[in-house]
Design a protein around this motif. Structure first.
Motif, PDB file in Angstrom:
ATOM      1  N   VAL A   1      -2.533   8.638 -10.366  1.00 35.87           N
ATOM      2  CA  VAL A   1      -3.858   8.375  -9.827  1.00 35.87           C
ATOM      3  C   VAL A   1      -3.757   7.862  -8.391  1.00 35.87           C
ATOM      4  N   GLY A   2      -2.858   6.929  -8.147  1.00 36.27           N
ATOM      5  CA  GLY A   2      -2.666   6.401  -6.793  1.00 36.27           C
ATOM      6  C   GLY A   2      -2.235   7.483  -5.825  1.00 36.27           C
ATOM      7  N   HIS A   3      -1.321   8.342  -6.272  1.00 38.16           N
ATOM      8  CA  HIS A   3      -0.884   9.447  -5.416  1.00 38.16           C
ATOM      9  C   HIS A   3      -2.033  10.418  -5.148  1.00 38.16           C
ATOM     10  N   GLY A   4      -2.868  10.624  -6.141  1.00 41.80           N
ATOM     11  CA  GLY A   4      -4.030  11.491  -5.963  1.00 41.80           C
ATOM     12  C   GLY A   4      -4.972  10.961  -4.890  1.00 41.80           C
ATOM     13  N   PHE A   5      -5.227   9.652  -4.917  1.00 44.61           N
ATOM     14  CA  PHE A   5      -6.084   9.043  -3.898  1.00 44.61           C
ATOM     15  C   PHE A   5      -5.437   9.134  -2.514  1.00 44.61           C
ATOM     16  N   GLN A   6      -4.122   8.989  -2.454  1.00 45.08           N
ATOM     17  CA  GLN A   6      -3.436   9.103  -1.165  1.00 45.08           C
ATOM     18  C   GLN A   6      -3.525  10.525  -0.614  1.00 45.08           C
ATOM     19  N   ILE A   7      -3.336  11.513  -1.465  1.00 46.72           N
ATOM     20  CA  ILE A   7      -3.462  12.907  -1.029  1.00 46.72           C
ATOM     21  C   ILE A   7      -4.895  13.183  -0.574  1.00 46.72           C
ATOM     22  N   ALA A   8      -5.870  12.645  -1.299  1.00 43.43           N
ATOM     23  CA  ALA A   8      -7.273  12.824  -0.913  1.00 43.43           C
ATOM     24  C   ALA A   8      -7.550  12.191   0.446  1.00 43.43           C
ATOM     25  N   ALA A   9      -6.964  11.009   0.704  1.00 41.96           N
ATOM     26  CA  ALA A   9      -7.176  10.343   1.986  1.00 41.96           C
ATOM     27  C   ALA A   9      -6.569  11.148   3.129  1.00 41.96           C
TER      28      ALA A   9
END
Length: 116
Positions: free
Chosen positions: A80-88
């Motif tokens: 989930v954290g990596h997903g938010f980072q990719i989205a950012a």
């Protein structure tokens, strides 16, 4: 990016202010971006421009869902954290591309003052 720094013991307020920040950014971006894209299309192609805009939105949502599903299967703990980072990073790339389209208006020539 702020959402990627949440921990398992985050409070409701920690989640709320981060989500509000995301919503405000989305709100400030979406309407002007849609207006710019639709106003650039000729009037006789307005339907095609709207269809392209809708298709781009659905493709983005679908690709985002695929990336998140992959991250959750590959890294169940930190996915989930990596997903938010990719989205950012993706949002930053989009902002840079959008900013590169800003056209500066040429300076208007000074009007000559007529002698009386």
């Amino acid at each position: 990016m702020a959402l990627s720094f949440l921990s398992a013991d985050s409070t409701h307020f920690d989640i709320i202010w981060r989500m509000a920040l995301c919503g405000a950014g989305f709100g400030f971006f979406q309407s002007p971006n849609n207006r710019a894209m639709l106003s650039e299309a000729p009037k006789d192609r307005a339907g095609a421009a709207g269809g392209t805009l809708g298709m781009a939105r659905v493709v983005g949502q679908s690709l985002g869902a695929v990336v998140v599903a992959f991250l959750l299967s590959a890294a169940p703990i930190n996915g989930v954290g990596h997903g938010f980072q990719i989205a950012a990073v993706t949002a930053l790339f989009g902002a840079v591309m959008s900013g590169s389209r800003v056209r500066r208006r040429p300076a208007e020539p000074d009007e000559e003052v007529e002698a009386v």
